[in-house]
Design an enzyme around this catalytic site. Structure first.
Site, PDB file in Angstrom:
ATOM      1  N   SER A  69      -9.297 -15.221 -14.004  1.00 29.56           N
ATOM      2  CA  SER A  69      -8.667 -14.916 -12.711  1.00 29.56           C
ATOM      3  C   SER A  69      -9.256 -15.839 -11.652  1.00 29.56           C
ATOM      4  CB  SER A  69      -8.967 -13.468 -12.315  1.00 29.56           C
ATOM      5  OG  SER A  69      -8.563 -13.242 -10.981  1.00 29.56           O
TER       6      SER A  69
ATOM      7  N   TYR B  60     -14.814  -6.468 -11.321  1.00 33.61           N
ATOM      8  CA  TYR B  60     -13.706  -7.226 -11.937  1.00 33.61           C
ATOM      9  C   TYR B  60     -13.958  -8.730 -11.783  1.00 33.61           C
ATOM     10  CZ  TYR B  60      -9.043  -9.228 -12.665  1.00 33.61           C
ATOM     11  OH  TYR B  60      -7.996 -10.001 -13.112  1.00 33.61           O
TER      12      TYR B  60
END
Ligand code: NAD
Length: 247
Positions: free
Chosen positions: A145, A158
Site C-alpha cells: 500500500s 496497517y
C-alpha cells in the site's frame, strides 16, 4: 500459447484487486488458482469461468491453512510460477488513538498482511525455483500500500504491516535471485469493497491527485501483469496512486 503450462496463485482473489489480477493473469494464459477466506461459491464460479483454473479456500490468519493452500496448489498442478500475495486486512483507527491500536489489532494485521505472505513464499520457494528458466523467471508480487511508503493510512498498525511487506520484498529480491523475482505494488486508493465507504479518501483523490480519481482494480492488475511479464525487474515497490505522492 505463452504461459499455457504456467501456474499463478492469487490470494484473496474473489473480489477487488485480487479478482482483477487473477482474471488478468488468466487472460495472459496462466492456469490460475483463485483463493479466499469466505466466498467459496464465488471462488468456484470464477474458477469455472476461465480455462484450467481452480479455487481453494483458506483462512490466512492461520498459518497451518496457509501451508495447506500451498500444498494444494502443488499437488493439483505439480508446479507454481507466480505467487501474488494480495489478501490483506485493514483496521480503521485514528493515528492518535494509541490504546485502540491494541496488541490484538497488531497481531491480527501482521498474521494476514505479513506472516501469511512469508509462509506462502517459504512453502513455494522450492517449486518456484524449479519452474524458473532463463526466458521465464518465476515471480512474486506482493500487494502492499502507499500507506507502507508514506506516513499515512487507515491506521498505524496497517501502515506498518505494509511497510514490513515492502521491506520483506526487497530483502527477498536479494535472497531469492536470480531464479525468483520479487516486487511489490503499493496502490493508493482503489475502488473495491474495502474502500466503498471511504468518502474522505475518495474526495482527497478526486481533488488532489494528478489523475483526479482512485484506481480501478483492473488498473492495478495491469501493473501486476507487467511485473510478471518482465524477465528482469526485481526488488521494486511500484507506487500506483495516480501521482498523489507528488503533491
Ligand atoms: P477486498 O476486501 O476486496 O479483498 C481482500 C481479500 O483478502 C478478500 O478476497 C479476502 O478474502 C482476503 N482476505 C482477507 N482476510 C483474509 C484471511 N484471513 N484469509 C484469507 N483471505 C483473506 O480488498 P481489496 O481492496 O481488493 O484489497 C486487496 C489488497 O490490496 C489488500 O492487501 C489491501 O490491503 C491492498 N490495498 C487496497 C487498497 C484499496 O484502496 N482498495 C489500497 C492499498 C492496498
Amino acid at each position: 500459447m505463452k504461459n499455457s503450462n504456467r501456474v499463478a496463485l492469487v490470494t484473496g482473489s474473489t473480489s477487488g484487486i485480487g479478482k482483477a489480477i487473477a482474471l488478468q493473469l488468466s487472460d495472459d494464459g496462466f492456469n490460475v488458482v483463485f483463493h479466499s477466506r469466505d466466498s467459496i461459491e464465488e471462488g468456484e464460479r470464477l474458477a469455472a469461468s476461465v480455462p484450467k483454473a481452480t479455487y481453494f479456500q483458506a483462512d490466512l490468519s492461520d498459518q497451518k491453512q496457509a501451508k495447506k493452500l500451498a500444498s494444494n496448489v502443488l499437488s493439483t498442478y505439480g508446479r507454481i510460477d507466480v505467487l501474488v500475495n494480495n489478501a490483506g486486512i485493514n483496521a480503521m483507527i485514528p493515528h492518535d488513538s494509541l490504546k485502540e491500536a491494541s496488541p490484538k489489532v497488531w497481531r491480527e494485521l501482521y498474521e494476514v498482511n505479513v506472516i501469511a505472505p512469508w509462509t506462502l513464499i517459504a512453502e513455494t520457494e522450492h517449486a518456484l525455483r524449479q519452474s524458473s528458466c532463463s526466458d521465464y523467471t518465476s515471480s512474486i508480487v506482493n500487494i502492499s500500500s502507499h500507506a507502507g511508503v508514506r506516513p499515512k493510512g487507515a491506521s498505524i498498525p496497517y501502515a506498518a504491516s505494509k511497510a514490513s511487506l515492502n521491506h520483506m520484498t526487497q530483502l527477498l529480491a536479494l535472497t531469492l535471485s536470480p531464479e525468483i523475482r520479487v516486487n511489490a505494488i503499493a496502490p493508493g486508493l482503489v475502488n473495491t469493497p474495502m474502500t466503498e465507504k471511504w468518502t474522505d479518501a475518495r474526495k482527497l483523490w478526486a481533488e488532489k491527485s494528478p489523475m483526479k480519481r482512485g484506481a480501478q482494480p483492473a488498473e492495478i492488475a495491469h501493473v501486476a501483469s507487467m511485473l510478471v511479464s518482465s524477465n528482469y525487474l526485481t526488488g521494486e515497490i511500484i507506487l500506483v496512486d495516480g501521482g498523489l505522492n507528488l503533491t
